[in-house]
Write an enzyme that holds these catalytic residues in place. Structure first.
Site, PDB file in Angstrom:
ATOM      1  CE  LYS A 182      -3.545   2.192   2.925  1.00 52.38           C
ATOM      2  NZ  LYS A 182      -4.308   1.999   4.180  1.00 52.38           N
TER       3      LYS A 182
ATOM      4  CG  ASP B  35      -0.892   6.522   2.754  1.00 51.38           C
ATOM      5  OD1 ASP B  35      -1.422   7.421   2.071  1.00 51.38           O
ATOM      6  OD2 ASP B  35      -1.377   6.112   3.830  1.00 51.38           O
TER       7      ASP B  35
ATOM      8  CG  ASP C 155      -7.891   7.771   5.055  1.00 53.39           C
ATOM      9  OD1 ASP C 155      -7.592   6.677   4.563  1.00 53.39           O
ATOM     10  OD2 ASP C 155      -7.052   8.573   5.499  1.00 53.39           O
TER      11      ASP C 155
HETATM   12  C1  GLA Z   1      -3.490   7.329   5.557  1.00 54.53           C
HETATM   13  C2  GLA Z   1      -4.196   6.203   4.844  1.00 54.53           C
HETATM   14  C3  GLA Z   1      -4.796   5.270   5.859  1.00 54.53           C
HETATM   15  C4  GLA Z   1      -3.721   4.736   6.773  1.00 54.53           C
HETATM   16  C5  GLA Z   1      -2.977   5.870   7.428  1.00 54.53           C
HETATM   17  C6  GLA Z   1      -1.776   5.374   8.178  1.00 54.53           C
HETATM   18  O1  GLA Z   1      -4.387   8.161   6.202  1.00 54.53           O
HETATM   19  O2  GLA Z   1      -5.152   6.700   3.965  1.00 54.53           O
HETATM   20  O3  GLA Z   1      -5.478   4.220   5.218  1.00 54.53           O
HETATM   21  O4  GLA Z   1      -2.847   3.925   6.018  1.00 54.53           O
HETATM   22  O5  GLA Z   1      -2.524   6.811   6.456  1.00 54.53           O
HETATM   23  O6  GLA Z   1      -1.063   6.391   8.737  1.00 54.53           O
END
Ligand code: GLA
Length: 821
Positions: A518, A520, A588
């Protein structure tokens, strides 16, 4: 197919035509973009250029050409009264009397002479644009070999800056003396590639400087499109963190409409995808154009409604802070823009885009591969985990049929909250209770694959990396930068930074059996300045090129790893990221009710297979809204399904529900992940979405109700995209209804009094759960699509029988639709 004949250049896709005419003054006029007006009957496919396209008929051309019998008042006119301010053009120069928004602002560095580009010649060939690989940006791929689709065709229109020529003349050399187009000139290319089967045409521009002076580009669009008419509705997809891509409609009036991003990422504020439709277009009827950009950085979309009843559309890199120096021998390519047209309304245009993304954008080996049902520990544990907690979560996930365990933020450096350690991509073995490899082995032994979270573009001040390389953080001349979520941006314009990240991430991915990442990106970019060679005006674009370099190297080195994009949820949901990562965490906000708006909005431009969607806890962690476990599943199943909640805290009944959900999803995964997503209905707080396989044999429909209005019309299940004469069986998915849904009404049926919210109710809720209504029908596709199934009555306080549909506020149902004859 693209044809060039008698100064008529025609791009033809299955259902659309794009027709250009080269008049004497060489300002190429756009005669038509929209529904197909050409035929390939009798076309000579042996040569590269089919010749018998009917649009090349001079009478048709004359009819479609703009007329200028009388001059337009005080307008500037060219030969034959042509008014550049009122003609549909393919390209427009500054200073010609076309006062609309322009596709290019470029100047000589010494400021001496302005530019004037004139059309010279074209190149036409089968295949993608030959310069695609040199752009450093992702581009739409040719999938003809694997999909059996028609090969793409490319047309390059070559323009040259004639002010250079005039200078040459002044200096005594012969104008046009160059032996090849562009030689000794500033050359502009407008590049079109046709993807016939999905009715998509891509556009971009390229500039090459072969003069001895430096030019400076201040603004360059990927695409300019002039349309006749102004009666359009502009649909944009805007929002914020946890509220991405909500649909906004603007009925256009005279003026300029602009959307875009200067955040350095495509952003949750305004997605680069937008639509322009007939004022009375609906989901299934009416003209609809849709546009997007294969790019992940600053972007701008502009729509200008003119005084003469035309509409100009521009899309490309945002000019804010952009200044690109083009020295002798250098070229600049814009990102590739994407456009489509459908006469079948928003769904028609969405379907074209969905197919285009599936076949030409996402990495081909993920196109039809089943995406795993995952469990992500973020909303289950946040930063507060250890090996025992992770393994307990994984054990439950495996028991419930899940396939991939994703370890989210907090596994590296000293990261126990969001103030530290970004950049230190080294396992915190103390927290993990051993090496990553050993944890992965234990998780794999449970029957799960393993995935991991990274945020590779970031650096925390509190990190080993910052101690060693404070100069790797983006900052203006070493001044203190603006901070977001306690973190700075790594300067991806610097090759040493990119090499470092590729090395540490390669080491990480090679250190254990990791099959998912993932990726980010949790803050927008500010302080756009590099200490390296990149000039400030090029920073934002160079950052994106740097990002693509890193993503390309990593995804090519680990082709089997499934990468999922993320940027504080869906803050970088774009075609650039999808070119490397077939799915993106959509938001989110995992609340089912909010996801209806977010996934619904996203579906206009992107297929369901690109949208990560998770079942999370209730009350929801972002909205505190309560929804049933079944509703959360029904909505998440319309994307790529995952779970993100503490499975270890579930009741036995909830576990049974989740196990049944996962089994159901796997049984229908092929349709759900590779089928076509259609918006069936959206009125009065009721939403129906449908995903249908390509043979129209299986479909799943999700019906959602915002509120359970009492004693109002009952629900009707409509469908779309089916075979009218075929016979279908429609069945509601078996689901469960917890008894606490009924509050103290439970006492109407219970032999002993049960206090609402009391211990007895809690126990009852754990040990007993009701089945939902069972409904099953058989009917023709036509009856289902045009008539609709009048579903059983909802619960309205007047009784509860076997067939009663118990729908609370914000609740959903899934229906399977299977062809039986
Ligand atoms: C972001 C992502 C979440 C999670 C957090 C972790 O907000 O969108 O899904 O992975 O970071 O810090």
């Amino acid at each position: 197919m693209i044809t060039v004949k008698d100064r008529i250049y025609t791009i033809t896709t299955s259902n659309t035509s794009y027709v250009m005419h080269v008049p004497d003054d060489k300002n190429i006029e756009n005669l038509h973009y929209g529904r197909r007006v050409t035929t390939n009957a009798g076309a000579d496919h042996n040569g590269l250029i089919p010749t018998s396209d009917i649009i090349a008929d001079p009478d048709t051309v004359r009819a479609l050409t703009e007329k200028y019998n009388n001059p337009y008042g005080n307008e500037i006119t060219g030969s034959g009264n042509i008014t550049y301010n009122n003609i549909c053009l393919e390209f427009s120069n500054a200073g010609t009397g076309d006062y609309r928004s322009l596709p290019l602002t470029i100047r000589r560095e010494d400021g001496l002479i302005s530019t004037r580009f004139e059309y010279r010649t074209c190149y036409l060939y089968e295949g993608l644009y030959k310069g695609s690989d040199s752009t450093g940006m992702p581009y739409a791929k040719d999938s003809s070999e694997s999909t059996g689709e028609a090969k793409p065709w490319t047309l390059e229109l070559i323009y040259e800056n004639v002010t250079d020529e005039s200078r040459a003349e002044e200096a005594g050399s012969k104008p046009g003396a160059a032996s090849k187009p562009g030689q000794g000139m500033l050359e502009l290319r407008i590049i079109y590639t046709a993807f016939e089967d999905c009715d998509v045409i891509t556009r971009r521009m390229a500039i090459h400087n072969d003069t001895s002076v430096t030019y400076v580009i201040d603004d360059i669009a990927s695409m300019m499109l002039d349309l006749h008419g102004t009666d359009f509705v502009l649909k944009t997809f805007d929002g914020a963190w946890t509220r991405e891509r909500h649909v906004h409609d603007k009925v256009l009036e005279s003026g300029i409409y602009e959307t875009g991003s200067t955040l350095g990422i495509s952003s949750s504020m305004h997605n680069p995808f937008f639509m322009l439709s007939d004022i009375d277009a609906t989901e299934d009827h009416g003209d609809c154009f849709a546009f997007n950009l294969i790019y992940s950085g600053n972007h701008r979309e502009r729509v200008e409604v003119t005084e003469y009843g035309k509409t100009r559309i521009l899309t490309g890199i945002h000019p804010h802070g952009f200044e690109y120096k083009l020295r002798k021998g250098e070229s600049f390519h814009t990102p590739e823009a994407v456009m489509t047209y459908s006469d079948k309304g928003f769904n028609g245009a969405s379907h074209n885009m969905h197919r285009f993304i599936t076949d030409h954008i996402v990495p081909s080996h993920f196109r039809n591969s089943a995406r795993p049902v995952l469990i992500n520990n973020w909303e289950a544990t946040y930063f507060d985990f250890n090996r025992r907690k992770l393994l307990n979560l994984a054990k439950d996930a495996a028991k419930l049929g899940m396939e991939l365990f994703v370890l989210d933020d907090g596994w590296f450096g000293e990261r126990n909250d969001d103030t530290t350690s970004l950049g230190d991509w080294f396992v915190n073995e103390k927290k993990l209770g051993g090496s990553l490899k050993s944890l992965v082995s234990e998780i794999k032994a449970l029957g799960l694959r393993f995935g991991i979270w990274v945020e590779p573009e970031m650096i925390s001040v509190k990190s080993k990396l910052y101690e060693k390389h404070p100069d790797w953080a983006v900052s203006v001349l070493g001044m203190e930068s603006y901070i977001g979520r306690n973190q700075y941006i790594l300067d991806y314009t610097l090759p040493e930074v990119r090499d470092y990240i590729v090395t540490v991430l390669s080491d990480l991915l090679g250190s254990a059996d990791i099959s998912y990442v993932k990726w980010d990106m949790n803050r927008p970019i500010t302080d756009m300045y590099s200490r390296g060679d990149t000039p400030p005006g090029q920073f934002a674009h160079s950052y994106v090129l740097g990002l693509y370099d890193v993503m390309k190297r990593l995804t090519e080195a680990f082709p089997k790893v499934l990468f999922e994009g993320c940027s504080s949820g869906g803050g970088r949901f774009d075609l650039g990221i999808l070119s490397y990562m077939p799915q993106i965490w959509t938001s989110d906000d995992s609340d089912a009710a909010e996801r209806i708006k977010i996934q619904g909005g996203t579906s206009y431009g992107y297929p369901a297979s690109t949208m990560g969607a998770h079942v999370s806890a209730s009350p929801n962690h972002q909205t505190l809204r309560e929804t049933t476990l079944e509703t959360r599943f029904d909505v998440a199943a319309m994307g790529v399904l995952g779970y993100e909640l503490d499975l270890t805290k579930l009741t036995g009944k909830e576990r049974e529900q989740i196990a049944a959900q996962v089994e159901f999803y796997k049984a229908h995964r092929l349709t759900l992940q590779t089928g076509e997503f259609t918006r069936v209905y959206n009125r009065h707080g009721r939403v129906i979405w449908q995903i249908t396989d390509s043979e129209k044999e299986h479909a799943l429909a999700m019906m959602y109700r915002e509120s359970n209005e009492p004693n109002k019309s009952d629900d009707i299940l409509y469908a779309k995209d089916l075979i009218p004469e075929a016979r279908y069986r429609v069945k509601v998915k078996a689901a469960k209804i917890p008894v606490n849904t009924f509050g103290n009404l439970i006492n109407m049926v219970s032999p002993v009094h049960i206090k609402e919210g009391g211990v007895a109710q809690a126990i009852l809720n754990k040990v007993y759960i009701m089945d939902n209504e069972s409904e099953e029908y058989e009917l023709t596709g036509a009856a289902l699509m045009y008539g609709g199934i009048r579903l059983n009555s909802r619960f309205i306080g007047t009784g509860l029988g076997d067939g009663t549909r118990v729908m609370t506020d914000h609740s959903a149902r899934l229906y399977t639709i299977d062809k039986i004859g």
